[in-house]
Design a protein around this motif. Sequence first.
Motif, PDB file in Angstrom:
ATOM      1  N   GLU E 190       0.837  -1.192   0.000  1.00 18.39           N
ATOM      2  CA  GLU E 190       0.000   0.000   0.000  1.00 18.39           C
ATOM      3  C   GLU E 190       0.881   1.254   0.000  1.00 18.39           C
ATOM      4  O   GLU E 190       0.651   2.207  -0.743  1.00 18.39           O
ATOM      5  CB  GLU E 190      -0.921   0.001   1.229  1.00 18.39           C
ATOM      6  N   ARG E 193       2.398   1.798  -3.309  1.00 23.75           N
ATOM      7  CA  ARG E 193       1.433   2.305  -4.265  1.00 23.75           C
ATOM      8  C   ARG E 193       1.387   3.835  -4.184  1.00 23.75           C
ATOM      9  O   ARG E 193       1.378   4.537  -5.198  1.00 23.75           O
ATOM     10  CB  ARG E 193       0.048   1.718  -3.992  1.00 23.75           C
ATOM     11  N   GLN E 194       1.389   4.332  -2.949  1.00 25.91           N
ATOM     12  CA  GLN E 194       1.377   5.775  -2.738  1.00 25.91           C
ATOM     13  C   GLN E 194       2.675   6.423  -3.241  1.00 25.91           C
ATOM     14  O   GLN E 194       2.651   7.453  -3.904  1.00 25.91           O
ATOM     15  CB  GLN E 194       1.176   6.092  -1.257  1.00 25.91           C
ATOM     16  N   SER E 195       3.796   5.792  -2.913  1.00 27.45           N
ATOM     17  CA  SER E 195       5.089   6.318  -3.366  1.00 27.45           C
ATOM     18  C   SER E 195       5.130   6.384  -4.885  1.00 27.45           C
ATOM     19  O   SER E 195       5.586   7.360  -5.476  1.00 27.45           O
ATOM     20  CB  SER E 195       6.236   5.418  -2.885  1.00 27.45           C
ATOM     21  N   ARG E 196       4.648   5.316  -5.504  1.00 28.99           N
ATOM     22  CA  ARG E 196       4.684   5.222  -6.957  1.00 28.99           C
ATOM     23  C   ARG E 196       3.985   6.412  -7.607  1.00 28.99           C
ATOM     24  O   ARG E 196       4.490   7.011  -8.540  1.00 28.99           O
ATOM     25  CB  ARG E 196       4.016   3.919  -7.401  1.00 28.99           C
ATOM     26  N   GLU E 197       2.817   6.760  -7.059  1.00 26.44           N
ATOM     27  CA  GLU E 197       2.060   7.874  -7.617  1.00 26.44           C
ATOM     28  C   GLU E 197       2.827   9.193  -7.515  1.00 26.44           C
ATOM     29  O   GLU E 197       2.867   9.969  -8.453  1.00 26.44           O
ATOM     30  CB  GLU E 197       0.704   7.994  -6.922  1.00 26.44           C
ATOM     31  N   ARG E 198       3.424   9.386  -6.356  1.00 26.77           N
ATOM     32  CA  ARG E 198       4.175  10.634  -6.168  1.00 26.77           C
ATOM     33  C   ARG E 198       5.417  10.670  -7.059  1.00 26.77           C
ATOM     34  O   ARG E 198       5.748  11.704  -7.640  1.00 26.77           O
ATOM     35  CB  ARG E 198       4.576  10.790  -4.699  1.00 26.77           C
ATOM     36  N   LYS E 200       5.834   9.048  -9.884  1.00 25.22           N
ATOM     37  CA  LYS E 200       5.396   9.197 -11.274  1.00 25.22           C
ATOM     38  C   LYS E 200       5.060  10.652 -11.578  1.00 25.22           C
ATOM     39  O   LYS E 200       5.234  11.116 -12.703  1.00 25.22           O
ATOM     40  CB  LYS E 200       4.166   8.331 -11.549  1.00 25.22           C
ATOM     41  N   ALA E 201       4.561  11.338 -10.567  1.00 23.17           N
ATOM     42  CA  ALA E 201       4.222  12.751 -10.731  1.00 23.17           C
ATOM     43  C   ALA E 201       5.468  13.634 -10.746  1.00 23.17           C
ATOM     44  O   ALA E 201       5.390  14.842 -10.892  1.00 23.17           O
ATOM     45  CB  ALA E 201       3.284  13.198  -9.616  1.00 23.17           C
TER      46      ALA E 201
ATOM     47  N   SER F  99       9.944   4.124 -12.066  1.00 20.20           N
ATOM     48  CA  SER F  99       8.842   5.080 -12.249  1.00 20.20           C
ATOM     49  C   SER F  99       9.380   6.503 -12.242  1.00 20.20           C
ATOM     50  O   SER F  99       8.999   7.349 -13.056  1.00 20.20           O
ATOM     51  CB  SER F  99       7.820   4.932 -11.124  1.00 20.20           C
ATOM     52  N   SER F 100      10.261   6.756 -11.312  1.00 17.90           N
ATOM     53  CA  SER F 100      10.857   8.068 -11.161  1.00 17.90           C
ATOM     54  C   SER F 100      11.661   8.447 -12.412  1.00 17.90           C
ATOM     55  O   SER F 100      11.542   9.550 -12.942  1.00 17.90           O
ATOM     56  CB  SER F 100      11.764   8.034  -9.920  1.00 17.90           C
ATOM     57  N   ALA F 103       9.485   9.030 -15.498  1.00 12.81           N
ATOM     58  CA  ALA F 103       8.818  10.332 -15.425  1.00 12.81           C
ATOM     59  C   ALA F 103       9.718  11.458 -15.949  1.00 12.81           C
ATOM     60  O   ALA F 103       9.245  12.518 -16.334  1.00 12.81           O
ATOM     61  CB  ALA F 103       8.388  10.622 -13.993  1.00 12.81           C
TER      62      ALA F 103
END
Lengths: 229, 229, 229, 229, 229, 229
Positions: E190, E193-198, E200-201, F99-100, F103
């Motif tokens: 979990e 998953r949160q780290s991945r989103e950040r 990727k952003a 991912s990083s 991006a």
Amino acid sequence: MNVVYRNIRRAETAVIDGLAACGVATAHEAQGRIGLLGPSLRPIYPGARIAGSAVTVSVAPCDNWMIHVAVEQCRDGDILVVAPTSYSDAGYFGELLASSLQARGVRGLVIDAGVRDVRDLTEMRFPVWSKAISAQGTVKATPGSVNIDVVCADAIVRPGDVIVGDLDGVVVVKLEGAAGVVKLGAERMEKERQSRERLKAGELGVDFYGLRAKLQELGVEYVDEISTK
Amino acid sequence: MNVVYRNIRRAETAVIDGLAACGVATAHEAQGRIGLLGPSLRPIYPGARIAGSAVTVSVAPCDNWMIHVAVEQCRDGDILVVAPTSYSDAGYFGELLASSLQARGVRGLVIDAGVRDVRDLTEMRFPVWSKAISAQGTVKATPGSVNIDVVCADAIVRPGDVIVGDLDGVVVVKLEGAAGVVKLGAERMEKERQSRERLKAGELGVDFYGLRAKLQELGVEYVDEISTK
Amino acid sequence: MNVVYRNIRRAETAVIDGLAACGVATAHEAQGRIGLLGPSLRPIYPGARIAGSAVTVSVAPCDNWMIHVAVEQCRDGDILVVAPTSYSDAGYFGELLASSLQARGVRGLVIDAGVRDVRDLTEMRFPVWSKAISAQGTVKATPGSVNIDVVCADAIVRPGDVIVGDLDGVVVVKLEGAAGVVKLGAERMEKERQSRERLKAGELGVDFYGLRAKLQELGVEYVDEISTK
Amino acid sequence: MNVVYRNIRRAETAVIDGLAACGVATAHEAQGRIGLLGPSLRPIYPGARIAGSAVTVSVAPCDNWMIHVAVEQCRDGDILVVAPTSYSDAGYFGELLASSLQARGVRGLVIDAGVRDVRDLTEMRFPVWSKAISAQGTVKATPGSVNIDVVCADAIVRPGDVIVGDLDGVVVVKLEGAAGVVKLGAERMEKERQSRERLKAGELGVDFYGLRAKLQELGVEYVDEISTK
Amino acid sequence: MNVVYRNIRRAETAVIDGLAACGVATAHEAQGRIGLLGPSLRPIYPGARIAGSAVTVSVAPCDNWMIHVAVEQCRDGDILVVAPTSYSDAGYFGELLASSLQARGVRGLVIDAGVRDVRDLTEMRFPVWSKAISAQGTVKATPGSVNIDVVCADAIVRPGDVIVGDLDGVVVVKLEGAAGVVKLGAERMEKERQSRERLKAGELGVDFYGLRAKLQELGVEYVDEISTK
Amino acid sequence: MNVVYRNIRRAETAVIDGLAACGVATAHEAQGRIGLLGPSLRPIYPGARIAGSAVTVSVAPCDNWMIHVAVEQCRDGDILVVAPTSYSDAGYFGELLASSLQARGVRGLVIDAGVRDVRDLTEMRFPVWSKAISAQGTVKATPGSVNIDVVCADAIVRPGDVIVGDLDGVVVVKLEGAAGVVKLGAERMEKERQSRERLKAGELGVDFYGLRAKLQELGVEYVDEISTK
């Protein structure tokens, strides 16, 4: 999750000395052909034959912090057994640590990694079996554990097990059965002494071990001279 | 399907002694740069230089039965060459087998696997070239063959071929051309003696071997000092 | 595209001698833990500790032509560093080349490949660190370069860098910072002398390096005796 | 001393096809568990199963000259077997040579070294078993031999022997006994088909192979649950 | 001295399924970075992700007898873990044994040695992690043990421990703490998953993990452009 | 002593794209057969062919801190090149770091160590060349450097050099000569296209490359049929 176990059980001195007298090959056979550490471990100088109680150290890769912690848990007659949690051939151990261990009566080091200061260690007569020699130093950043079960060169070493090392390599003898191994080892050596005399006198192994009949039964053919191939 | 060939042909003693005098590097060059066993084979102690007739043994992995069978096929001046049919670094050979071989005049062992009792073998001055040292014993369950062609450390060894071993490794000299190799080796050694004197006197290899013109032809540039990179 | 650079810059003799006195492990630490050549390089005989200026040679695989070219670029106090452009464990170097180098005052050889004539090299006391010993000779067909940057056993060696070799392996010290490394090395040796005395007297590394508080902080637990597992 | 043998004997097409149908594991067993090339050889892409007559090439290290010479000796249905005289993982073979071989009907390559142009070779569906993949090219400077006995990945390959390659690796079947191996292999496959059905139905190997009595005889103990250790 | 332990304890199905969902990397981290089997073990085909209870087998080198014995001790949801007592890369296991295991619901095999019939195993979708692929068969001559502690690819595997295998390799999760590892693994996934989103952003790890201050503290310098070196 | 170099020089996009079109084997040849990274580096999934500017990272063994620092120094079109200062096959890199990087437009990773989350990396189509796959994680304790010269798989990689990776491995093209390599590579590909057609039409390499005369000159003999050996 990291732990340092203190005051582990150890084998009696007589048992340890008995295993040193056996040497690696005989102790390994006497224990039923188990417990041999892999042949990647080699002595840094020839000649030493030692036995002692295993104080085990699980270290992070390229980090020798816990070796310093383990020194305090060592007593006269011990052998330090070091296993990194990931493959590494860096030099975790040198002359300063050896001075420290020698001051406590530790008999040697078995390490599934590298050591350095080999000239000094040789002069000090501090025996080491390692898989590499490397001046690549290590850090003191990540903790590990002392006196837990470790895998060292493909063998399980439990704290207090008896370690035997010589020119043939290193074997670990389980604490609980160690006395029995000494007894079987002594018998084995006596038997080998007798065999040696007969073989030196020219008797053949095929007769000695009764292998001729079995050879014939399995269809191994004897052919005189090689004519055509 | 397993066979023991008896009474194989062997080279003459003078030829074998001549090859021992050459040593591995010279014998290998004199034979046209073929027959070298791979560098994974190392002597268990430094100093020995021997030559002898190959008695070959094809053994099952971790099974030394056929070594015992091969002992009987050995004569004074032979060298045992052992090759398992599958990769293994166990210890197939120790002091008892060496006693047996020494009693028959066998000069040494070349084995593409491991040996044990290294301290005893060293004291007995029984020379061994092996790829590992290991106290891991073997069984006597599966038959193999004696004096068939084997692959030992990447080279084909045929029974009766001459084996030469020293600090540089091991080379196999084919039986049929062995006498010629001795002759070429002797010439080579004489030539090297002359080269050595000139090189010691300061003459350069580039001149000696006439390499300067060819260097220029191939466009190798000489640049004085490193200014910018 | 192949070049031979002549008259490279070298470190001063005092600096080189100072690094020899440090030895590999200390020089490596004093330089900030960089420049160690990989542990696959081993001395062909124990005991030598040398330092010298690197004359580098980039050779084609199984081709020793450029070693002959490099000899001419060597001066008293140099160490030859040889790196093939593709993996090889053949024997590029033997007693004749060593005679030639010794006549010029070259102190030793570091080669990321094999050497031969090990018995002769040992008798001549010409120190070599190599990754293999092999009688497999090489040819003189393809040119290469002398005194360019090479990768030798995972380290970058630049011409004129100082090479230090002993029982622990080989380290390359960058020419530009070499004098500073000698100074730091000397300080380090003095500090180690003091540590040695305290450790020999029984002081523990965990106290000595102040590791106890940090251990507790990281949650390493001390448990008396192993009761159940 | 280098020779190119022309017009070697080959096995009949039916025999070769029969061995392809067997595959490596069955052909190896049917031949009495000999002739397997070492597991360092891997297919560059999955899926191919081929058999063909060996055209052997002995090459100098990092020199692919003789592969070009060997092409001319190849016929429809052959497999090229390449062995360097010294260890090398360079890329001796690429798409151009494969085009040339495919134009002659050659079925594949077995090489105790490296290859390159793997993407092209895969698209061409030219099967290769190699020990490395490397773009490191080779030269054409030193001659070798074609159709002599070679050692490839620890096995002797003689010209005209049948080579079988699939996902399990590569086996060499001796020319003289190849027809017999096909017959034994077919019997073996039929027997395995029957075994498979019984095992799938849940019958156990210990019963099937009659191993229970022998286990008891050798003293293997059955213990219910792990209580104490 | 050889024993077959029957009716070992196993983890609950929910725990095993939870670990399969974690995969190797997460389960390994969640367990505190222990229990990973060495990277020499690779899947014979890509894609499978499984978990199951370890049934362990200690076999003699090149002898697969005890694998047949172990089959009977396997239940639905188990994974067979095979470790030879001496190094070997022979093929201990093929399609017939896999048929037998699949008939009992066994989910896969982990073996510190070789396997064969890879094409068949792939078609059957029977997942295997091995250190080699080899058609070299084995014998049935020397007994071993089932369900004792074994060392497999440098890790201790105890009978009933949970084995997880995927493209990243294999990890062993201790039976006693397995439920806790599932819980920690779920939390970890979990969090990832949160780290991945950040990430990727476009957020940077140095900020995310708060590493900038520490870098400065440790004296890492930032230098704009490379001017001179 | 650790430094992060920012704003390194990079090759022009057209040059980088030109090198991607060449692929590894052609770029390596066109550069004069230098710069190939060793064959231990393999792609984690087949198919990718990329080129980009090297951002180099020197990391402590089993420590991936500096990879996080390096991310910030990466731009669109870069390739990260990671080299530990001591041998390690742990998994320094996984899906979060990928991912990083993705991006930021980074094209791939080349690492002289291990990676994990291989299934995720494959699904993301993030190309990686590594020497191992391992779920063994790393720490963030010891700093290193970014954009210094590193040795990666036996080759020197300088920041801004162009990295090319495909199924054949990885090559580094020096920044200063990269445009010239593209030109030579294009010529080479055209020449190979012509060769391919002739070879496919059945022309032989021995004729094509004019090797026949030289063979005769060097004394290679052609012998019809193998009669006796």
